[in-house]
Design an enzyme around this catalytic site. Structure first.
Site, PDB file in Angstrom:
ATOM      1  N   HIS A   1      -9.173 -89.024  -2.827  1.00 53.73           N
ATOM      2  CA  HIS A   1      -9.870 -90.285  -2.500  1.00 53.73           C
ATOM      3  C   HIS A   1     -10.496 -90.911  -3.751  1.00 53.73           C
ATOM      4  CE1 HIS A   1      -9.733 -89.540   1.847  1.00 53.73           C
ATOM      5  NE2 HIS A   1     -10.286 -88.352   1.677  1.00 53.73           N
TER       6      HIS A   1
ATOM      7  N   ASP B   1     -21.524 -89.477  -5.250  1.00 54.87           N
ATOM      8  CA  ASP B   1     -22.240 -88.454  -4.475  1.00 54.87           C
ATOM      9  C   ASP B   1     -21.542 -87.098  -4.664  1.00 54.87           C
ATOM     10  OD1 ASP B   1     -19.944 -89.294  -3.072  1.00 54.87           O
ATOM     11  OD2 ASP B   1     -20.833 -88.951  -1.099  1.00 54.87           O
TER      12      ASP B   1
HETATM   13  C1  BDR Z   1     -15.067 -90.257   0.799  1.00 54.36           C
HETATM   14  O1  BDR Z   1     -16.105 -89.528   1.478  1.00 54.36           O
HETATM   15  C2  BDR Z   1     -16.541 -88.446   0.680  1.00 54.36           C
HETATM   16  O2  BDR Z   1     -16.572 -87.275   1.443  1.00 54.36           O
HETATM   17  C3  BDR Z   1     -15.568 -88.317  -0.452  1.00 54.36           C
HETATM   18  O3  BDR Z   1     -16.212 -87.875  -1.635  1.00 54.36           O
HETATM   19  C4  BDR Z   1     -15.004 -89.698  -0.618  1.00 54.36           C
HETATM   20  O4  BDR Z   1     -15.792 -90.489  -1.459  1.00 54.36           O
HETATM   21  C5  BDR Z   1     -13.779 -90.136   1.578  1.00 54.36           C
HETATM   22  O5  BDR Z   1     -13.920 -90.679   2.861  1.00 54.36           O
HETATM   23 CA    CA Z   2     -17.491 -89.457  -2.937  1.00 55.82          CA
END
Ligand code: BDR
Ligand code: CA
Length: 305
Positions: free
Chosen positions: A239, A9
């Site tokens: 992340h 995303d």
């Molecule tokens: C996840 O949530 C999204 O905002 C980031 O891209 C990542 O995949 C972290 O909690």
């Molecule tokens: Ca993400």
């Protein structure tokens, strides 16, 4: 060589993960599938195509589901990633378009064609993966591993006190995935909160790789501002890059095998907890060689032209 599909995303840390995958010599990027979360699915598809174009990678993109399995659609996380997904960088139209196949159809076909070899790395809500599991009973057996960024075991949540954002945005889909019997590795907040990237790191990336490192630095201003606004002044979490790195370097991660279930209702909705049924276990990463993962990310991005 890891044959990889990233379900994404994009999203600022998604962009970091995709550029990492494009640069990694031990990853063969077979394609991207798009999903809502940080942005709408339409913007995610456009951004995924744009990132591949910037990185000079010709892999296909398949557009994913527009809404969660059962919940009503969420508003995109514009306060974290910007209205168009890349912080203050304005929208741009890519040259290529997405495949005619849906994300779930593409995932099922690639899993068949690369039976026992395909690694799927979801770094957004798990809706497309749940659709693939429900569409093809062989999908779970055909896929070698599902290495997902999502969830939290002992760390608490980031979107609520209990839930990590990707799981929270479609807990029913996450429950389908964790209950599917697939080989799952969970790269959750327990490890990603240990891997931080500072403004100085982004400056170094831009100096070494002006085009793509520079693009990440441009995006990072917005992301770091969000982190600072919630009291996290020592950098932003890597992340999504952490999940992609776990695909090719699982030896840098460790943790228990736990049967995971997802709370789908109430104020703990989206929490990932130990299940008391007979479902298969998930490798839940709780420890990580954080400095090595971070250095691997920085080195690969610096190697990009
Ligand atoms: C996840 O949530 C999204 O905002 C980031 O891209 C990542 O995949 C972290 O909690
Ligand atoms: Ca993400």
């Amino acid at each position: 060589m890891v044959k990889l599909i990233i379900d994404t995303d994009p999203g600022i840390d998604d962009a970091m993960a995709i550029f990492y995958a494009a640069a990694a010599p031990d990853i063969e990027l077979l394609g991207l599938t798009s999903i809502f979360g940080n942005v709408t699915t339409d913007i995610a598809t456009r951004n995924a195509l744009r990132l591949l174009e910037a990185a000079g990678v010709d892999a296909p993109v398949a557009a994913g589901a527009q809404v969660p399995l059962q919940l009503p659609p969420f508003k995109p996380s514009a306060h974290v990633h910007g209205a168009e997904g890349f912080g203050d960088i304005p929208a741009a139209t890519p040259l290529r378009t997405a495949l005619d196949e849906t994300a779930a159809e593409f995932l099922c076909r690639m899993a068949r064609e690369h039976k026992g070899e395909l690694v799927v790395c979801p770094i957004g809500p798990l809706t497309n993966i749940a659709h693939a599991i429900q569409a093809d009973p062989e999908f779970v057996k055909n896929v070698a591993r599902i290495v997902l960024m999502g969830g939290s075991y002992q760390e608490g949540g980031n979107i609520t006190d209990y839930a990590e954002a990707n799981i929270y945005h479609d807990p029913h889909a996450a429950e389908v995935v964790f209950g599917s019997g697939a080989q799952i590795e969970m790269v959750g907040l327990d490890v990603t909160h240990q891997i931080l990237c500072t403004p100085e790191d982004f400056t170094a990336l831009a100096a070494a790789a002006p085009k793509l490192g520079g693009m990440l630095q441009d995006m990072s201003h917005f992301y770091l501002k969000f982190y600072a606004s919630v009291g996290k002044l020592d950098g932003c979490s890597l992340h999504d890059p952490a999940a992609v790195i776990a695909c090719s370097h699982p030896e840098l991660f460790d943790g228990p095998e736990v049967a995971i279930t997802v709370t789908c209702t109430g104020n703990t909705q989206g929490e990932t907890v130990a299940a008391d049924d007979e479902r298969g276990t998930t490798k839940v990463y709780t420890s990580v060689e954080a400095s090595k993962v971070k250095q691997m990310f920085l080195d690969r991005i610096c190697s990009l032209s």
